[in-house]
Enzyme design. Structure first.
Site, PDB file in Angstrom:
ATOM      1  CG  ASP A   7       4.432   0.335  26.875  1.00  0.00           C
ATOM      2  OD1 ASP A   7       5.096  -0.531  27.473  1.00  0.00           O
ATOM      3  OD2 ASP A   7       4.944   1.288  26.258  1.00  0.00           O
ATOM      4  CD  GLU A  67       6.214  -4.262  27.311  1.00  0.00           C
ATOM      5  OE1 GLU A  67       7.458  -4.191  27.361  1.00  0.00           O
ATOM      6  OE2 GLU A  67       5.517  -3.608  26.523  1.00  0.00           O
ATOM      7  CG  ASP A 139       4.925   5.675  25.158  1.00  0.00           C
ATOM      8  OD1 ASP A 139       5.723   4.826  25.601  1.00  0.00           O
ATOM      9  OD2 ASP A 139       5.206   6.877  25.040  1.00  0.00           O
TER      10      ASP A 139
END
Length: 182
Positions: A7, A67, A139
């Site tokens: 991420d 992502e 996260d």
């Protein structure tokens, strides 16, 4: 298959590593790379690059999932996030990993069942799916969710790609009387 999920973020980059065997998932590692805000932009990107290289070296994943950057209302924020994502991509390429990319909507849908899930729902489902004792940090949870998404969706995409390639190979153009048919 061992999957490294990432991420990306310029201030905080989450990472999560899982092992996937069919539908069985096992937690391996996760964490958050916290980048000191006092550093210059190039130094911050280097922190992300170096730390993700180290994570890949230590955990030895087979594949990575990342992502995709969303379009923010603030274009400057989107560009900065894109640079953090670029540092992550460089680290993965340097580690010779195949990289698969998913939108936040795809990740949430694969993990929670709806693309509109709240962060807390993602954290809770990651905890359940990986049988974790506690709730992972936001996260780390997002990175683990990205890895879970690939574990569930990636093999299907690979099969469809192979079928598409096979279908393309099987459908050669034909000529009849010098004209292309079918």
């Amino acid at each position: 298959m061992r999957v490294l999920g990432i991420d990306p973020g310029l201030r905080r980059t989450g990472f999560g590593v899982i092992d996937a065997e069919g539908m069985r998932l096992r937690y391996v590692a996760s964490g958050t790379i916290v980048v000191p805000p006092a550093l210059s932009l190039p130094e911050r990107l280097k922190v992300i690059l170096d730390n993700l290289r180290e994570v890949a070296r230590e955990t030895r994943p087979d594949v990575a999932a990342l992502e995709i950057v969303f379009l923010n209302t603030n274009p400057a924020s989107t560009l900065l996030l894109g640079q953090a994502r670029g540092a992550a991509l460089c680290a993965l390429a340097d580690s010779a990993l195949d990289v698969h990319e998913y939108t936040a909507l795809q990740i949430k849908k694969a993990v929670v069942g709806t693309g509109r899930a709240a962060k807390e729902q993602v954290q809770m489902m990651v905890q359940r799916l990986l049988s974790l004792d506690g709730t992972p940090a936001p996260d780390s949870a997002d990175a683990l969710a990205c890895a879970i998404c690939h574990a569930h969706v990636g093999p299907l995409h690979d099969r469809l790609d192979r079928l598409g390639t096979a279908a393309q190979l099987g459908s050669r153009p034909r000529l009849r009387n010098g004209r292309l048919v079918g």
